[in-house]
Design an enzyme around this catalytic site. Structure first.
Site, PDB file in Angstrom:
ATOM      1  CB  CYS A  11      -1.799   4.457   4.469  1.00 39.72           C
ATOM      2  SG  CYS A  11      -3.120   4.125   3.640  1.00 39.72           S
ATOM      3  CB  SER A  12      -0.677   0.251   6.625  1.00 38.52           C
ATOM      4  OG  SER A  12      -1.617   0.840   7.429  1.00 38.52           O
ATOM      5  CB  CYS A  13      -4.975  -0.281   2.311  1.00 39.20           C
ATOM      6  SG  CYS A  13      -5.306   1.200   2.399  1.00 39.20           S
TER       7      CYS A  13
ATOM      8  CB  CYS B 295      -0.964   0.076   1.390  1.00 38.09           C
ATOM      9  SG  CYS B 295      -1.791   1.422   1.168  1.00 38.09           S
TER      10      CYS B 295
END
Ligand code: FE
Length: 206
Positions: free
Chosen positions: A111-113, A108
């Protein structure tokens, strides 16, 4: 928070993501906007109760059952919904299959999906600036850092997750695991193999 305070906060906002998250959390707590107890419960669920096991079970089932594999790839949301695996952060999942010619890698960049209901919470490296930027720029170098060596003839596809679409890699079944039961296969499937930064491997002691 007052507008001037907010301005000052952004000015002083630390660039390191870990520190940034801590700073933001402290402010949200101070303002009474988050409840630590509720947060702890969510973290406990995804860290300790879910983990990558749901993803591993699905991959094992796909390896063992061709019809399920086709359904999983072509009709993912419905299949996950039927298995009650479409919860928070897993509303729309795309399954990408590794083959003899293609290796898939998930990132991602923003961000950190990550597909929580299938893999639990993302590892810290998945959230790091280095991984997020390098996975797209130099995927083979990143893979090599994870000890994933691929022949040059194999294409690397990088998938950028978003809050709308999250990905799950369906790794290739190791030839030495052929013939094992679905239950036995589960322990071969590592978290990293479902992100694309690893391969399935025999469970420890086997
Ligand atoms: Fe994200």
């Amino acid at each position: 928070m007052k507008k001037d305070n907010l301005k000052q906060f952004y000015k002083e906002f630390p660039s390191n993501p870990d520190v940034r998250v801590k700073a933001l959390k402290a402010i949200l707590e101070k303002e009474g906007l988050i409840d630590q107890k509720a947060l702890d419960e969510i973290l406990d669920t995804y860290q300790n109760k879910v983990g990558p096991l749901n993803g591993a079970k699905i991959v094992a089932k796909a390896w063992a059952n061709k019809k399920f594999k086709e359904d999983l790839i072509n009709n993912t949301d419905q299949v996950l919904k039927d298995m009650d695996l479409n919860g928070r952060q897993g509303e729309h999942v795309v399954v990408v299959e590794n083959t003899e010619t293609v290796h898939n890698l998930i990132v991602c960049t923003l961000c950190s999906c990550y597909p929580w209901p299938l893999l639990g919470l993302p590892p810290s490296w998945y959230k790091s600036d280095a991984y997020r930027s390098r996975a797209v720029r130099e995927p083979r170098a990143v893979l090599s850092d994870f000890n994933v060596k691929l022949p040059i003839s194999k294409k690397v596809k990088v998938w950028d997750s978003t809050s709308e679409i999250r990905y799950l890699v369906l790794p290739q079944q190791p030839p030495s695991s052929k013939g094992l039961s679905e239950n036995e296969l589960v322990s071969w499937i590592t978290r990293d193999s479902m992100i694309g930064t690893g391969f399935p491997k025999p469970p420890k002691g086997k």
